[in-house]
Design a protein around this motif. Structure first.
Motif, short mmCIF file in Angstrom:
data_model
loop_
_atom_site.label_atom_id
_atom_site.label_comp_id
_atom_site.label_asym_id
_atom_site.label_seq_id
_atom_site.Cartn_x
_atom_site.Cartn_y
_atom_site.Cartn_z
N MET A 22 0.82 -1.21 0.00
CA MET A 22 0.00 0.00 0.00
C MET A 22 0.85 1.27 0.00
N LEU A 23 1.98 1.25 0.69
CA LEU A 23 2.87 2.42 0.65
C LEU A 23 3.41 2.64 -0.76
N THR A 24 3.77 1.55 -1.44
CA THR A 24 4.26 1.67 -2.80
C THR A 24 3.18 2.22 -3.73
N GLN A 25 1.94 1.79 -3.53
CA GLN A 25 0.84 2.23 -4.38
C GLN A 25 0.41 3.67 -4.09
N PHE A 26 0.36 4.06 -2.81
CA PHE A 26 -0.25 5.33 -2.44
C PHE A 26 0.73 6.39 -1.97
N ALA A 27 1.97 6.01 -1.71
CA ALA A 27 2.97 7.00 -1.29
C ALA A 27 4.14 6.94 -2.26
N SER A 28 5.12 6.07 -1.97
CA SER A 28 6.28 5.94 -2.86
C SER A 28 7.08 4.71 -2.48
N ASP A 29 7.98 4.33 -3.37
CA ASP A 29 8.89 3.22 -3.06
C ASP A 29 9.77 3.59 -1.87
N THR A 30 10.12 4.86 -1.77
CA THR A 30 10.96 5.32 -0.66
C THR A 30 10.23 5.14 0.68
N ALA A 31 8.95 5.44 0.72
CA ALA A 31 8.17 5.24 1.95
C ALA A 31 8.16 3.77 2.34
N SER A 32 7.99 2.90 1.36
CA SER A 32 8.00 1.46 1.63
C SER A 32 9.37 1.02 2.14
N PHE A 33 10.43 1.51 1.52
CA PHE A 33 11.79 1.18 1.95
C PHE A 33 12.03 1.67 3.38
N ASN A 34 11.61 2.90 3.69
CA ASN A 34 11.80 3.45 5.03
C ASN A 34 11.04 2.64 6.07
N PHE A 35 9.86 2.17 5.71
CA PHE A 35 9.10 1.31 6.62
C PHE A 35 9.88 0.03 6.91
N LEU A 36 10.38 -0.62 5.88
CA LEU A 36 11.13 -1.86 6.09
C LEU A 36 12.42 -1.62 6.88
N LYS A 37 13.04 -0.52 6.62
CA LYS A 37 14.27 -0.19 7.34
C LYS A 37 14.02 -0.01 8.84
N CYS A 38 12.86 0.49 9.19
CA CYS A 38 12.53 0.73 10.60
C CYS A 38 11.84 -0.45 11.27
N SER A 39 11.48 -1.46 10.52
CA SER A 39 10.62 -2.51 11.08
C SER A 39 11.35 -3.53 11.96
N ASN A 40 12.67 -3.65 11.84
CA ASN A 40 13.42 -4.62 12.66
C ASN A 40 12.80 -6.01 12.65
N LEU A 41 12.57 -6.55 11.48
CA LEU A 41 11.96 -7.87 11.37
C LEU A 41 12.86 -8.92 12.01
N GLN A 42 12.24 -9.74 12.83
CA GLN A 42 12.99 -10.80 13.53
C GLN A 42 12.32 -12.13 13.34
#
Length: 67
Positions: free
Chosen positions: A47-67
């Motif tokens: 949804m971020l890629t569709q409605f905001a930007s690829d950068t917003a999606s990347f920033n989300f993943l960068k902050c998500s700390n997936l474990q």
């Protein structure tokens, strides 16, 4: 522990979202750990890629700390 869904993440990472400022305040004031699910992460990226930007999606993943 607080469970976070897509809507909150969209508001936080999409600067054009109506609730962006409120989301920033809310996330900055949370002192409990936040959790989510992989389907929420996937949906948020899409949804971020569709409605905001690829950068917003990347920033989300960068902050998500997936474990």
């Amino acid at each position: 522990m607080i469970i976070v869904d897509t809507g909150a993440f969209l508001a936080l990472f999409n600067q054009r979202d109506t609730y962006h400022a409120q989301a920033q305040i809310a996330f900055n004031n949370v002192s409990e750990p936040l959790i989510s699910t992989y389907p929420v992460v996937t949906e948020t990226c899409y949804m971020l890629t569709q409605f905001a930007s690829d950068t917003a999606s990347f920033n989300f993943l960068k902050c998500s700390n997936l474990q």
